[in-house]
Design an enzyme around this catalytic site. Sequence first.
Site, PDB file in Angstrom:
ATOM      1  N   SER A 140       0.865  -1.186   0.000  1.00  0.00           N
ATOM      2  CA  SER A 140       0.000   0.000   0.000  1.00  0.00           C
ATOM      3  C   SER A 140       0.897   1.230   0.000  1.00  0.00           C
ATOM      4  O   SER A 140       1.541   1.538   1.011  1.00  0.00           O
ATOM      5  CB  SER A 140      -0.899   0.002   1.236  1.00  0.00           C
ATOM      6  N   LYS A 215      -7.425   1.662  -2.249  1.00  0.00           N
ATOM      7  CA  LYS A 215      -6.922   1.208  -0.947  1.00  0.00           C
ATOM      8  C   LYS A 215      -6.891   2.366   0.048  1.00  0.00           C
ATOM      9  O   LYS A 215      -7.196   2.190   1.232  1.00  0.00           O
ATOM     10  CB  LYS A 215      -5.524   0.604  -1.107  1.00  0.00           C
ATOM     11  N   LYS A 283       0.744   5.516   8.354  1.00  0.00           N
ATOM     12  CA  LYS A 283       1.298   5.776   7.024  1.00  0.00           C
ATOM     13  C   LYS A 283       0.186   5.896   5.986  1.00  0.00           C
ATOM     14  O   LYS A 283       0.185   6.810   5.149  1.00  0.00           O
ATOM     15  CB  LYS A 283       2.274   4.654   6.662  1.00  0.00           C
TER      16      LYS A 283
END
Length: 336
Positions: A140, A215, A283
């Site tokens: 990701s 995502k 993140k």
Amino acid sequence: METRATERLARETRASGTVRATGTRTRDPRGRDRRESNRWERNVVSTIAFIGLGIMGSPMAVHLVRAGHTVAGYNRSPGKTRALTEAGGRAAASIADAVTGADVVALMVPDSPDVRAVLTGDDGVFAHAAPGTLIIDFSSIRPDVTRELAGEAAARGLRYLDAPVSGGEAGARNAALSIMVGGESDAFAAAKPIFDAVGRTVVHVGPSGAGQTVKAANQLIVAANIEALAEAVVFLRAYGVDLEAALDVLGGGLAGSAVLAQKRGNMLDHAFEPGFRIALHHKDMGIVTSAAREAGVVLPLGALVAQLVAAANASGDGTLDHSALLRGVERLSGDL
């Protein structure tokens, strides 16, 4: 009914692997042949380099071995190759060792700089992959970085898909991941047997970078749901409600969700062994807020949740499962 096989095993070699096709016919009560199925069952067998054998990558690589693929895995911590080798895969000594001779290169590493280093380093994937190799990035990372790397891959004659996953450690172990895929449709078709070996919901969502964008949206929704569940748990406890019974009834109504079903046990037991670490979700929320700013989109709830995840990470909870956002609500409420 007597069943007999009437089709021979057909094989053909192609860039993405070996295609095996089988078919059967059955005889009806009058003795006439009819085809049992109008479809060919197709299983593409590939030689795969899998880079990154952590909480998610290790079970994914094992599933690929069990699906019949030849898998060479590389991880910076060599001990993490054990599950793969026990399943019949090979531990590679380097990225170059894993990639040389591979039809497919799969990545599952933490962040954008890690993907860039694995692909573009002096001893990286781009330096050793043969033209036509299919690169699948399960990590990701930022959509803009994905588009940049996909362009560089294309210039080198390589095919590239961004294919981030959702489902956490449980989804990886059970081959039940949701996979959102960006890239060319022909590359997606070639990679479908690989996706099917590790995932349950596999969708091609658009061109390069689209998988990472979807995502990011997924991580926004998941973080908001976990935070809402954590706040509800603290609220219910404050009133002395039977918490397990309360979550049962909430789960059966509109408040029910995959987050409630999967994370309630963590919150009930105050057990936060990582399935997906807060540091990684921190993140990802940075990716969400950065991409939203670039698009000129306002995400009021997303910005707030990003700050709460950041606070949990800064408070030392980064190595815990993201259900430990409960601890942040408890801290704010004076309960921790």
